[in-house]
Design an enzyme around this catalytic site. Sequence first.
Site, PDB file in Angstrom:
ATOM      1  N   LEU A  11       0.824  -1.217   0.000  1.00 29.19           N
ATOM      2  CA  LEU A  11       0.000   0.000   0.000  1.00 29.19           C
ATOM      3  C   LEU A  11       0.854   1.262   0.000  1.00 29.19           C
ATOM      4  O   LEU A  11       0.404   2.327  -0.419  1.00 29.19           O
ATOM      5  CB  LEU A  11      -0.931   0.001   1.217  1.00 29.19           C
ATOM      6  CG  LEU A  11      -1.961  -1.135   1.252  1.00 29.19           C
ATOM      7  CD1 LEU A  11      -2.636  -1.222   2.616  1.00 29.19           C
ATOM      8  CD2 LEU A  11      -3.005  -0.949   0.156  1.00 29.19           C
TER       9      LEU A  11
ATOM     10  N   GLY B  84       7.485   4.109   3.756  1.00 32.76           N
ATOM     11  CA  GLY B  84       8.176   5.303   4.219  1.00 32.76           C
ATOM     12  C   GLY B  84       9.634   4.948   4.397  1.00 32.76           C
ATOM     13  O   GLY B  84      10.102   3.940   3.851  1.00 32.76           O
ATOM     14  N   LYS B  85      10.335   5.763   5.153  1.00 37.66           N
ATOM     15  CA  LYS B  85      11.774   5.539   5.291  1.00 37.66           C
ATOM     16  C   LYS B  85      12.074   4.258   6.086  1.00 37.66           C
ATOM     17  O   LYS B  85      13.003   3.540   5.751  1.00 37.66           O
ATOM     18  CB  LYS B  85      12.399   6.755   6.006  1.00 37.66           C
ATOM     19  CG  LYS B  85      13.852   6.889   5.778  1.00 37.66           C
ATOM     20  CD  LYS B  85      14.221   8.269   5.236  1.00 37.66           C
ATOM     21  CE  LYS B  85      15.705   8.398   5.004  1.00 37.66           C
ATOM     22  NZ  LYS B  85      16.138   7.945   3.700  1.00 37.66           N
TER      23      LYS B  85
ATOM     24  N   ASP C  31       2.905  16.156  11.232  1.00 37.78           N
ATOM     25  CA  ASP C  31       3.302  15.688   9.895  1.00 37.78           C
ATOM     26  C   ASP C  31       2.078  15.585   8.973  1.00 37.78           C
ATOM     27  O   ASP C  31       1.931  14.607   8.226  1.00 37.78           O
ATOM     28  CB  ASP C  31       4.016  14.332  10.020  1.00 37.78           C
ATOM     29  CG  ASP C  31       4.917  14.023   8.827  1.00 37.78           C
ATOM     30  OD1 ASP C  31       5.215  14.956   8.041  1.00 37.78           O
ATOM     31  OD2 ASP C  31       5.318  12.859   8.672  1.00 37.78           O
TER      32      ASP C  31
HETATM   33  N1  LIG Z   1      -4.055   2.476   6.921  1.00 39.29           N
HETATM   34  C1  LIG Z   1      -3.592   2.559   5.670  1.00 39.29           C
HETATM   35  N2  LIG Z   1      -4.361   2.204   4.623  1.00 39.29           N
HETATM   36  C2  LIG Z   1      -3.874   2.299   3.355  1.00 39.29           C
HETATM   37  N3  LIG Z   1      -2.635   2.743   3.041  1.00 39.29           N
HETATM   38  C3  LIG Z   1      -1.824   3.110   4.043  1.00 39.29           C
HETATM   39  C4  LIG Z   1      -2.252   3.036   5.404  1.00 39.29           C
HETATM   40  N4  LIG Z   1      -1.242   3.465   6.188  1.00 39.29           N
HETATM   41  C5  LIG Z   1      -0.248   3.799   5.356  1.00 39.29           C
HETATM   42  N5  LIG Z   1      -0.577   3.601   4.068  1.00 39.29           N
HETATM   43  C6  LIG Z   1       0.280   3.907   2.883  1.00 39.29           C
HETATM   44  O1  LIG Z   1       1.634   3.709   3.214  1.00 39.29           O
HETATM   45  C7  LIG Z   1       2.378   4.946   3.118  1.00 39.29           C
HETATM   46  C8  LIG Z   1       3.435   4.984   4.201  1.00 39.29           C
HETATM   47  O2  LIG Z   1       2.770   4.941   5.473  1.00 39.29           O
HETATM   48  P1  LIG Z   1       3.229   5.865   6.670  1.00 39.29           P
HETATM   49  O3  LIG Z   1       3.226   7.307   6.228  1.00 39.29           O
HETATM   50  O4  LIG Z   1       2.404   5.540   7.855  1.00 39.29           O
HETATM   51  O5  LIG Z   1       4.730   5.335   6.836  1.00 39.29           O
HETATM   52  P2  LIG Z   1       5.991   6.068   7.411  1.00 39.29           P
HETATM   53  O6  LIG Z   1       7.171   5.176   7.296  1.00 39.29           O
HETATM   54  O7  LIG Z   1       5.679   6.572   8.780  1.00 39.29           O
HETATM   55  O8  LIG Z   1       6.139   7.239   6.382  1.00 39.29           O
HETATM   56  P3  LIG Z   1       7.147   8.468   6.427  1.00 39.29           P
HETATM   57  O9  LIG Z   1       8.560   7.914   6.314  1.00 39.29           O
HETATM   58  O10 LIG Z   1       6.732   9.301   5.230  1.00 39.29           O
HETATM   59  O11 LIG Z   1       6.878   9.155   7.751  1.00 39.29           O
HETATM   60  C9  LIG Z   1       1.312   6.046   3.220  1.00 39.29           C
HETATM   61  O12 LIG Z   1       1.712   7.260   2.631  1.00 39.29           O
HETATM   62  C10 LIG Z   1       0.132   5.388   2.506  1.00 39.29           C
HETATM   63  O13 LIG Z   1       0.253   5.518   1.115  1.00 39.29           O
END
Ligand SMILES: Nc1ncnc2c1ncn2[C@@H]1O[C@H](COP(=O)(O)OP(=O)(O)OP(=O)(O)O)[C@@H](O)[C@H]1O
Length: 343
Positions: free
Chosen positions: A30, A33-34, A149
């Site tokens: 889906l 992120g990093k 964020d």
């Molecule tokens: N509950 C969800 N349902 C569908 N897609 C999701 C969901 N949670 C996250 N995603 C997808 O996964 C991506 C990455 O999730 P998230 O931003 O929570 O990760 P992260 O590692 O914390 O990101 P970042 O490094 O940008 O902070 C989101 O931008 C979205 O596209």
Amino acid sequence: MSRQGLVTHTQTQIRTDSFSSSYTLTGRELGRGKFAVVRNCVEVATGQEFAAKFLRKRRKGEDCRAEIINEIAALEVAARCPHVAALHEVYETPNEMVLVLECAAGGEIFQQCVAEQDEGFTEQDVVRLVQQILTGVSHLHRHNLVHLDLKPQNILLTSSCPLGDIRIIDFGLSRRMDAAHEMREILGTPEYVAPEVLNYEPISTATDMWSVGVLTYMMLTGESPFLGDTKQETFLNISQGHVPFSPEAFAGISPQAIDFIQGLLRKDPRERTTAEQCLKHPWLPPGPPAEPVGQTESTDEAEQAKEMVLVASYTVCCPCRQREPGGAEAFAEMRGISSELVC
Ligand SMILES: Nc1ncnc2c1ncn2[C@@H]1O[C@H](COP(=O)(O)OP(=O)(O)OP(=O)(O)O)[C@@H](O)[C@H]1O
């Protein structure tokens, strides 16, 4: 990253049995992120679909379990809010934690922000979606939580066609504001951060409201208001506090929408409209209360929360790209870069 302001306790029981005996991964990624990858999965017992966020506990040689616990605690605070992706379960393995979240199948609103005009949001869509974002944000702020964020990549839709409802995600940078802290090295994405963040000034719930202003601007125009050719130019655009309202970008958009954005993109955080005030702005229809009766906190408490401040310093390390006029592809490419900006 500073640990000050992190919540160290959660109520969610952390499961250490096997994730894969209760959930089947569908193979659909889906997003990522990093330090996390988010995969679609199905709960074996119920057949219900979820989004499993796999978070690495060690990052750049450091144990980051405390940050993940903070993210879980923030999701617990937001549990009763319909516009935040609900946390279903948490699993832990020696190297990872898995947050099983409500799946928002419509994807990021970023896609619609960069779509060609006839596939993008109408102003009517934006009114409805912004009202939902504000309902979520006002819930967080009433509970002394700042997201820090809020950006188009962290605002998802339950479905894209027909256009569904908002789900706010990614509480990785969120902080409780129930004590005055000094925070250092909070990470953010330059395009969406408020001037006080760049100026090492105290941050508060108003910091999120700046981001809501940027989000609203992008959802209406498809353009990022402060994005420059370089990181420095983006910072300068934000610090100067000049908001471009070009007639081309805002053609056909109502004066109330512009007034709404102007109330949010104010350099002085004390002058910025709060989430509660935004929900009463004439651009939005008089809507349902932000929360069911019985879950709101007193105005005094809410005011107190606003007074409590955190001092932040943001570390950013990647270049930004200016949106090419009409270049949705270049802008989409920038999205990739944006996600990298959280270092
Ligand atoms: N509950 C969800 N349902 C569908 N897609 C999701 C969901 N949670 C996250 N995603 C997808 O996964 C991506 C990455 O999730 P998230 O931003 O929570 O990760 P992260 O590692 O914390 O990101 P970042 O490094 O940008 O902070 C989101 O931008 C979205 O596209």
